[in-house]
Design a protein around this motif. Structure first.
Motif, PDB file in Angstrom:
ATOM      1  N   ASP A 350      19.793  18.667 -13.329  1.00 39.66           N
ATOM      2  CA  ASP A 350      18.849  19.713 -12.909  1.00 39.66           C
ATOM      3  C   ASP A 350      17.620  19.652 -13.811  1.00 39.66           C
ATOM      4  N   TYR A 351      16.722  18.685 -13.538  1.00 38.66           N
ATOM      5  CA  TYR A 351      15.575  18.450 -14.414  1.00 38.66           C
ATOM      6  C   TYR A 351      14.506  19.545 -14.290  1.00 38.66           C
ATOM      7  N   SER A 352      14.516  20.252 -13.193  1.00 41.28           N
ATOM      8  CA  SER A 352      13.602  21.385 -13.068  1.00 41.28           C
ATOM      9  C   SER A 352      13.948  22.449 -14.102  1.00 41.28           C
ATOM     10  N   SER A 353      15.250  22.722 -14.275  1.00 45.51           N
ATOM     11  CA  SER A 353      15.676  23.702 -15.279  1.00 45.51           C
ATOM     12  C   SER A 353      15.447  23.181 -16.689  1.00 45.51           C
ATOM     13  N   VAL A 354      15.597  21.861 -16.889  1.00 45.50           N
ATOM     14  CA  VAL A 354      15.289  21.273 -18.198  1.00 45.50           C
ATOM     15  C   VAL A 354      13.846  21.564 -18.570  1.00 45.50           C
ATOM     16  N   SER A 355      12.947  21.357 -17.621  1.00 48.60           N
ATOM     17  CA  SER A 355      11.530  21.620 -17.863  1.00 48.60           C
ATOM     18  C   SER A 355      11.291  23.100 -18.151  1.00 48.60           C
ATOM     19  N   ASP A 356      11.976  23.982 -17.404  1.00 48.40           N
ATOM     20  CA  ASP A 356      11.821  25.425 -17.623  1.00 48.40           C
ATOM     21  C   ASP A 356      12.275  25.809 -19.028  1.00 48.40           C
ATOM     22  N   CYS A 357      13.385  25.220 -19.473  1.00 55.06           N
ATOM     23  CA  CYS A 357      13.878  25.528 -20.823  1.00 55.06           C
ATOM     24  C   CYS A 357      12.887  25.094 -21.891  1.00 55.06           C
ATOM     25  N   ASN A 358      12.292  23.918 -21.713  1.00 54.12           N
ATOM     26  CA  ASN A 358      11.296  23.449 -22.680  1.00 54.12           C
ATOM     27  C   ASN A 358      10.095  24.374 -22.741  1.00 54.12           C
ATOM     28  N   VAL A 359       9.655  24.827 -21.567  1.00 53.30           N
ATOM     29  CA  VAL A 359       8.515  25.745 -21.535  1.00 53.30           C
ATOM     30  C   VAL A 359       8.851  27.039 -22.263  1.00 53.30           C
ATOM     31  N   GLU A 360      10.048  27.580 -21.990  1.00 48.62           N
ATOM     32  CA  GLU A 360      10.447  28.835 -22.640  1.00 48.62           C
ATOM     33  C   GLU A 360      10.592  28.655 -24.151  1.00 48.62           C
ATOM     34  N   LEU A 361      11.127  27.509 -24.571  1.00 48.11           N
ATOM     35  CA  LEU A 361      11.256  27.241 -26.002  1.00 48.11           C
ATOM     36  C   LEU A 361       9.897  27.225 -26.689  1.00 48.11           C
ATOM     37  N   ARG A 362       8.937  26.528 -26.054  1.00 49.45           N
ATOM     38  CA  ARG A 362       7.604  26.455 -26.661  1.00 49.45           C
ATOM     39  C   ARG A 362       6.963  27.836 -26.738  1.00 49.45           C
ATOM     40  N   GLU A 363       7.097  28.595 -25.654  1.00 48.25           N
ATOM     41  CA  GLU A 363       6.503  29.939 -25.649  1.00 48.25           C
ATOM     42  C   GLU A 363       7.156  30.830 -26.702  1.00 48.25           C
ATOM     43  N   HIS A 364       8.494  30.737 -26.792  1.00 43.72           N
ATOM     44  CA  HIS A 364       9.218  31.560 -27.777  1.00 43.72           C
ATOM     45  C   HIS A 364       8.816  31.190 -29.207  1.00 43.72           C
ATOM     46  N   GLN A 365       8.715  29.874 -29.482  1.00 38.41           N
ATOM     47  CA  GLN A 365       8.341  29.444 -30.820  1.00 38.41           C
ATOM     48  C   GLN A 365       6.899  29.767 -31.139  1.00 38.41           C
ATOM     49  N   ALA A 366       6.032  29.765 -30.136  1.00 38.67           N
ATOM     50  CA  ALA A 366       4.626  30.113 -30.355  1.00 38.67           C
ATOM     51  C   ALA A 366       4.477  31.587 -30.725  1.00 38.67           C
ATOM     52  N   GLU A 367       5.431  32.402 -30.247  1.00 36.84           N
ATOM     53  CA  GLU A 367       5.379  33.830 -30.564  1.00 36.84           C
ATOM     54  C   GLU A 367       5.910  34.139 -31.945  1.00 36.84           C
ATOM     55  N   GLY A 368       6.424  33.091 -32.626  1.00 34.09           N
ATOM     56  CA  GLY A 368       6.896  33.284 -34.014  1.00 34.09           C
ATOM     57  C   GLY A 368       8.272  33.905 -34.086  1.00 34.09           C
ATOM     58  N   HIS A 369       9.077  33.801 -33.011  1.00 42.22           N
ATOM     59  CA  HIS A 369      10.441  34.327 -32.995  1.00 42.22           C
ATOM     60  C   HIS A 369      10.430  35.833 -33.216  1.00 42.22           C
TER      61      HIS A 369
END
Length: 369
Positions: A350-369
């Motif tokens: 499910d590579y669409s979900s893989v991409s979604d997870c990467n996007v969420e990870l980047r957004e979460h890390q950009a917010e400084g946790h």
């Protein structure tokens, strides 16, 4: 060949009047002519009154039944070929609503058994994810007409239900350029490719990709779709042309065969040799997934070069986000959850979900946790 609306209407009227006049001159009734042509009397009547457009084959049968001289027959066949060419501009479709065009396509697909899509520039609407459909249906230049994008997108999504009808078969032939052309965001492109790989698992769907670097004795000029063996639609920047002449249909079927014979459908050993239209039982998922990875690798390489050059003016995110696969920050439960979800999605393809997870990870890390 003129294909303006006024010319088409005049050609069709002239054809109907000529066929009616020839029948009357022969002394045959509509019923007797119908019997000779193996047509219904109602069809003959509709053709002669202009309410139905005869195909070139219909006209050939009528002319043969009436024993029309060759010179006259050739002139009328030429008129029939002109009458069987349609053109509609995208401005016209936008004026009445692009969702109506989607409804027309849905009706055409519902009346067809085998559909062959040649896609040298962009995947067809039947293969779109919503984000990709939004981009392709939105105006792109100032001269594009306004349209209700949301309604057109929903109509396109609704059309895709026909892919589940196993009584119909769909052949989608794309160039690598069509797969890789970034018409939307990187995440949407990855989701689009993953979605096409998923669609290709359907037993009535075949997806082939013609890779760059393969020598082919033909040039991919236009997007076209062949519906059974009865008509061809060709997309242009300004509109769409519809061809019904059997010679034009045969030409496009032959072109489809030519390009398909150079396409990959998963493992390279499943490549077709020759121009037959036999079914190929192979998956295109591998080729599509490789296209996704190549695209992501190019983006990553470009970002790394930008970072190394020190030119960060175009970036709004920190350098820690440059890798394609962001890692979990130690001690962060949210990061760990997203990384686990990404791992599970990848294990199931499910590579669409893989991409979604990467996007969420980047957004979460950009917010400084």
């Amino acid at each position: 060949m003129p294909i303006e609306p006024e010319t088409r209407a005049r050609d069709r009227k002239d054809l109907a009047e000529a066929l009616r006049g020839l029948r009357r001159a022969s002394g045959l009734s509509g019923e007797r002519l119908a019997l000779r042509c193996n047509m219904s009397q109602t069809k003959i009547s509709r053709i002669e009154t202009g309410r139905a457009l005869p195909t070139v084959i219909d006209v050939e049968r009528i002319l043969k039944a009436l024993a029309v001289p060759d010179e006259v027959a050739e002139e009328l066949l030429s008129l029939a070929r002109r009458a069987n060419v349609d053109y509609a501009s995208w401005r016209t479709h936008a004026r009445v609503g692009l969702h109506h065009k989607q409804a027309e396509l849905q009706a055409l697909e519902s009346s067809s058994r085998v559909m062959r899509h040649f896609l040298p520039a962009v995947p067809t609407g039947l293969l779109h994810v919503r984000e990709y459909a939004v981009e392709t249906l939105s105006p792109t230049v100032a001269s594009d007409p306004a349209r209700d994008v949301a309604r057109a997108v929903q109509a396109r999504m609704d059309r895709q239900a026909i892919l589940d009808d196993r009584s119909r078969s769909f052949w989608f032939l794309m160039t690598e350029q069509a797969v890789r052309w970034q018409r939307a965001s990187t995440e949407a492109m990855a989701a689009q490719c993953a979605h096409m790989a998923e669609v290709n698992r359907k037993p009535n769907v075949e997806i082939g990709i013609v890779h760059q670097g393969v020598q082919i004795p033909g040039t991919p000029m236009n997007i076209f779709v062949v519906y059974d063996d009865r008509l061809v639609t060709i997309e242009l920047f300004s509109g769409e042309v519809v061809l019904r002449d059997p010679r034009d249909i045969t030409q496009h079927l032959n072109l489809f065969d030519l390009f398909w014979s150079h396409a990959l459908t998963g493992d390279e050993r499943f490549r077709i040799s020759g121009g037959s239209r036999r079914r190929v039982y192979a998956s295109s998922q591998l080729a599509l997934h490789k296209a996704v990875l190549r695209r992501e690798d190019e983006v990553m390489e470009s970002e790394r070069k930008t970072a190394e050059s020190g030119d960060l003016t175009s970036r709004d995110t920190p350098l820690t986000e440059l890798p394609r696969e962001p890692s979990a920050v130690p001690g962060c439960a949210t990061c760990l959850s997203l990384v686990n979800a990404r791992r599970n999605a990848r294990s199931t393809g499910d590579y669409s979900s893989v991409s979604d997870c990467n996007v969420e990870l980047r957004e979460h890390q950009a917010e400084g946790h």
